[in-house]
Structure formats: C-alpha cells, structure tokens
Design a protein around this motif. Structure first.
Motif, PDB file in Angstrom:
ATOM      1  N   ASN A   1      17.835 -47.633  -8.841  1.00  0.00           N
ATOM      2  CA  ASN A   1      16.752 -46.574  -9.462  1.00  0.00           C
ATOM      3  C   ASN A   1      15.380 -46.906  -8.630  1.00  0.00           C
ATOM      4  O   ASN A   1      15.514 -47.643  -7.796  1.00  0.00           O
ATOM      5  CB  ASN A   1      16.200 -47.224 -11.000  1.00  0.00           C
ATOM      6  N   LEU A   2      14.691 -45.396  -8.824  1.00  0.00           N
ATOM      7  CA  LEU A   2      13.303 -45.359  -8.345  1.00  0.00           C
ATOM      8  C   LEU A   2      12.530 -44.380  -9.270  1.00  0.00           C
ATOM      9  O   LEU A   2      12.553 -43.817  -9.568  1.00  0.00           O
ATOM     10  CB  LEU A   2      13.275 -44.612  -7.180  1.00  0.00           C
ATOM     11  N   ARG A   3      11.088 -45.625  -9.729  1.00  0.00           N
ATOM     12  CA  ARG A   3      10.213 -45.191 -10.446  1.00  0.00           C
ATOM     13  C   ARG A   3       8.667 -44.719  -9.496  1.00  0.00           C
ATOM     14  O   ARG A   3       8.473 -44.959  -8.453  1.00  0.00           O
ATOM     15  CB  ARG A   3       9.659 -46.091 -11.528  1.00  0.00           C
ATOM     16  N   MET A   4       9.123 -43.291  -9.489  1.00  0.00           N
ATOM     17  CA  MET A   4       7.874 -42.606  -8.829  1.00  0.00           C
ATOM     18  C   MET A   4       6.426 -42.368  -9.901  1.00  0.00           C
ATOM     19  O   MET A   4       6.791 -41.660 -10.616  1.00  0.00           O
ATOM     20  CB  MET A   4       8.417 -41.365  -7.940  1.00  0.00           C
ATOM     21  N   ASP A   5       4.923 -43.020  -9.271  1.00  0.00           N
ATOM     22  CA  ASP A   5       4.190 -42.601 -10.237  1.00  0.00           C
ATOM     23  C   ASP A   5       3.675 -41.720  -9.418  1.00  0.00           C
ATOM     24  O   ASP A   5       2.873 -41.561  -7.545  1.00  0.00           O
ATOM     25  CB  ASP A   5       3.886 -43.472 -10.338  1.00  0.00           C
ATOM     26  N   SER A   6       2.401 -40.813  -9.950  1.00  0.00           N
ATOM     27  CA  SER A   6       1.293 -40.221  -8.728  1.00  0.00           C
ATOM     28  C   SER A   6       1.487 -39.678  -8.010  1.00  0.00           C
ATOM     29  O   SER A   6       1.143 -39.573  -6.560  1.00  0.00           O
ATOM     30  CB  SER A   6       0.504 -41.285  -8.419  1.00  0.00           C
ATOM     31  N   LEU A   7       2.651 -38.533  -8.340  1.00  0.00           N
ATOM     32  CA  LEU A   7       3.514 -37.544  -7.011  1.00  0.00           C
ATOM     33  C   LEU A   7       2.239 -36.929  -6.628  1.00  0.00           C
ATOM     34  O   LEU A   7       1.645 -36.824  -6.379  1.00  0.00           O
ATOM     35  CB  LEU A   7       4.790 -37.501  -7.603  1.00  0.00           C
ATOM     36  N   THR A   8       2.657 -36.783  -5.386  1.00  0.00           N
ATOM     37  CA  THR A   8       1.829 -35.397  -4.405  1.00  0.00           C
ATOM     38  C   THR A   8       2.127 -34.344  -4.192  1.00  0.00           C
ATOM     39  O   THR A   8       4.062 -34.855  -3.720  1.00  0.00           O
ATOM     40  CB  THR A   8       0.635 -36.004  -3.356  1.00  0.00           C
ATOM     41  N   PRO A   9       1.978 -33.171  -3.672  1.00  0.00           N
ATOM     42  CA  PRO A   9       2.615 -32.201  -2.574  1.00  0.00           C
ATOM     43  C   PRO A   9       4.020 -33.041  -1.334  1.00  0.00           C
ATOM     44  O   PRO A   9       4.857 -32.522  -1.039  1.00  0.00           O
ATOM     45  CB  PRO A   9       2.207 -31.572  -2.413  1.00  0.00           C
ATOM     46  N   GLU A  10       3.345 -33.813  -0.912  1.00  0.00           N
ATOM     47  CA  GLU A  10       3.719 -34.539   0.353  1.00  0.00           C
ATOM     48  C   GLU A  10       5.233 -34.902   0.140  1.00  0.00           C
ATOM     49  O   GLU A  10       6.079 -35.602   0.638  1.00  0.00           O
ATOM     50  CB  GLU A  10       2.454 -35.508   1.041  1.00  0.00           C
ATOM     51  N   ASP A  11       5.548 -35.709  -1.447  1.00  0.00           N
ATOM     52  CA  ASP A  11       6.728 -35.992  -1.420  1.00  0.00           C
ATOM     53  C   ASP A  11       7.625 -35.078  -1.964  1.00  0.00           C
ATOM     54  O   ASP A  11       8.868 -35.910  -2.346  1.00  0.00           O
ATOM     55  CB  ASP A  11       6.192 -37.266  -3.194  1.00  0.00           C
ATOM     56  N   THR A  12       7.091 -33.910  -2.053  1.00  0.00           N
ATOM     57  CA  THR A  12       8.272 -33.063  -2.126  1.00  0.00           C
ATOM     58  C   THR A  12       9.755 -32.849  -0.756  1.00  0.00           C
ATOM     59  O   THR A  12       9.244 -33.416   0.315  1.00  0.00           O
ATOM     60  CB  THR A  12       7.716 -31.999  -1.996  1.00  0.00           C
ATOM     61  N   ALA A  13      10.967 -33.886  -1.541  1.00  0.00           N
ATOM     62  CA  ALA A  13      11.172 -33.367  -0.135  1.00  0.00           C
ATOM     63  C   ALA A  13      13.278 -33.827  -1.140  1.00  0.00           C
ATOM     64  O   ALA A  13      13.309 -34.374  -2.971  1.00  0.00           O
ATOM     65  CB  ALA A  13      11.623 -34.988   0.328  1.00  0.00           C
ATOM     66  N   LEU A  14      14.379 -34.187  -0.698  1.00  0.00           N
ATOM     67  CA  LEU A  14      15.619 -34.690  -0.731  1.00  0.00           C
ATOM     68  C   LEU A  14      15.691 -35.752  -0.883  1.00  0.00           C
ATOM     69  O   LEU A  14      15.397 -36.014   0.311  1.00  0.00           O
ATOM     70  CB  LEU A  14      16.836 -33.812  -0.260  1.00  0.00           C
ATOM     71  N   TYR A  15      15.783 -36.557  -1.938  1.00  0.00           N
ATOM     72  CA  TYR A  15      15.938 -38.141  -2.257  1.00  0.00           C
ATOM     73  C   TYR A  15      17.375 -38.692  -2.240  1.00  0.00           C
ATOM     74  O   TYR A  15      17.910 -38.047  -2.829  1.00  0.00           O
ATOM     75  CB  TYR A  15      15.266 -38.508  -3.186  1.00  0.00           C
ATOM     76  N   TYR A  16      17.406 -39.607  -1.547  1.00  0.00           N
ATOM     77  CA  TYR A  16      18.671 -40.566  -1.181  1.00  0.00           C
ATOM     78  C   TYR A  16      19.026 -41.511  -1.994  1.00  0.00           C
ATOM     79  O   TYR A  16      17.602 -42.057  -0.986  1.00  0.00           O
ATOM     80  CB  TYR A  16      19.776 -39.604  -0.195  1.00  0.00           C
ATOM     81  N   CYS A  17      19.823 -42.153  -2.408  1.00  0.00           N
ATOM     82  CA  CYS A  17      20.356 -43.489  -2.180  1.00  0.00           C
ATOM     83  C   CYS A  17      21.071 -44.109  -0.966  1.00  0.00           C
ATOM     84  O   CYS A  17      22.263 -43.065  -0.455  1.00  0.00           O
ATOM     85  CB  CYS A  17      20.731 -44.131  -3.131  1.00  0.00           C
ATOM     86  N   ALA A  18      21.440 -44.817  -0.238  1.00  0.00           N
ATOM     87  CA  ALA A  18      22.288 -44.646   0.603  1.00  0.00           C
ATOM     88  C   ALA A  18      22.410 -46.670   0.673  1.00  0.00           C
ATOM     89  O   ALA A  18      21.692 -47.371   0.450  1.00  0.00           O
ATOM     90  CB  ALA A  18      21.116 -44.472   2.135  1.00  0.00           C
ATOM     91  N   THR A  19      22.783 -47.341   1.104  1.00  0.00           N
ATOM     92  CA  THR A  19      23.431 -47.886   2.122  1.00  0.00           C
ATOM     93  C   THR A  19      23.521 -48.992   2.702  1.00  0.00           C
ATOM     94  O   THR A  19      23.180 -50.328   3.477  1.00  0.00           O
ATOM     95  CB  THR A  19      25.187 -48.609   1.587  1.00  0.00           C
ATOM     96  N   ASP A  20      22.352 -47.716   3.582  1.00  0.00           N
ATOM     97  CA  ASP A  20      21.677 -48.353   5.382  1.00  0.00           C
ATOM     98  C   ASP A  20      20.240 -47.871   5.183  1.00  0.00           C
ATOM     99  O   ASP A  20      20.479 -46.425   3.995  1.00  0.00           O
ATOM    100  CB  ASP A  20      22.526 -48.496   6.545  1.00  0.00           C
ATOM    101  N   ARG A  21      19.262 -48.353   5.675  1.00  0.00           N
ATOM    102  CA  ARG A  21      17.955 -47.760   6.133  1.00  0.00           C
ATOM    103  C   ARG A  21      18.162 -46.856   7.511  1.00  0.00           C
ATOM    104  O   ARG A  21      17.318 -45.775   6.196  1.00  0.00           O
ATOM    105  CB  ARG A  21      17.541 -49.332   6.497  1.00  0.00           C
ATOM    106  N   ARG A  22      19.198 -45.972   7.593  1.00  0.00           N
ATOM    107  CA  ARG A  22      18.830 -44.638   8.128  1.00  0.00           C
ATOM    108  C   ARG A  22      19.281 -43.857   7.798  1.00  0.00           C
ATOM    109  O   ARG A  22      19.405 -42.785   7.842  1.00  0.00           O
ATOM    110  CB  ARG A  22      19.135 -44.853   9.762  1.00  0.00           C
ATOM    111  N   GLY A  23      20.033 -44.219   6.404  1.00  0.00           N
ATOM    112  CA  GLY A  23      20.649 -43.321   5.571  1.00  0.00           C
ATOM    113  C   GLY A  23      21.775 -42.837   5.945  1.00  0.00           C
ATOM    114  O   GLY A  23      22.584 -41.349   5.782  1.00  0.00           O
TER     115      GLY A  23
END
Length: 115
Positions: free
Chosen positions: A80-102
């Motif tokens: 899970n990822l709880r996201m608060d106080s979102l800003t326009p700079e947070d606009t993106a496609l979000y992925y979960c991944a098994t490695d840091r590079r995605g």
C-alpha cells in the motif's frame, strides 16, 4: 510468474489524499522488499519508497517524505501507499515493483492532482 496489479489511483484536488494498493502474486511476497516508483509525464521512472520484507524498515524519496506512508500486509500479499497533501508535482503513473529501478513492475495506476 510475477504479477503486480496496482489500483487506487484517480483524480484529486491539490491537498487531497489517495491510497494506492498493489496485489502481488507469483513469488514469495513476505520475503521480498517492495518498492513504489512513479513516472511523471515526459520524465523517467522515479523511485518513491521502499519497505523491507517484514515491513520494519521504510525509506522515502525527499519529495514525498512526510506526506506518503508505505505499508504492507504479508498475509494478504498486498502493498500500500498512503499519499497525503498531494500536489500537482505528484501527478504520475505509479507502479509497485520488486526492485528500486522499477525494472519488474506492474501496469501502473494513474494519479492526477489538479484543480
């Protein structure tokens, strides 16, 4: 076969909140550190957060520190990822991944922050 399925994205006003989830299968989730990465329009993949296999240790990129919280449920194979106080700079496609590079990631869930 590793499968990662993200959900929970959407449109939100600046200052709003969203909770993303990722359903994992095809590997031993409880033994695997997990990651959230994101890709903003026209930009490359950006690491967002990490959680250790047992969930005891977490790490955040500076832009989201203090606003995002990563968590996991190893009984349900869910990240899970709880996201608060979102800003326009947070606009993106979000992925979960098994490695840091995605490199090994799901199909993503879109988060749009705008008025």
């Amino acid at each position: 076969e590793v499968q990662l399925v993200e959900s929970g994205g959407g449109w939100v006003l600046p200052g709003g909140s969203l909770r993303l989830s990722c359903a994992a299968s095809g590997f031993t989730f409880s033994s695997t550190a997990m990651f959230w990465v994101r890709q903003a329009p026209g930009k490359g993949l950006e690491w967002v957060s990490t959680i250790s296999a047992a969930g005891r240790f977490t790490e955040y990129a500076d832009p989201v520190k203090g606003r995002f919280i990563i968590s996991r449920d190893n009984a349900e194979n869910t990240l899970n990822l709880r996201m608060d106080s979102l800003t326009p700079e947070d606009t993106a496609l979000y992925y979960c991944a098994t490695d840091r590079r995605g490199t090994n990631r799901g199909q993503g869930t879109q988060v749009t922050v705008s008025t």
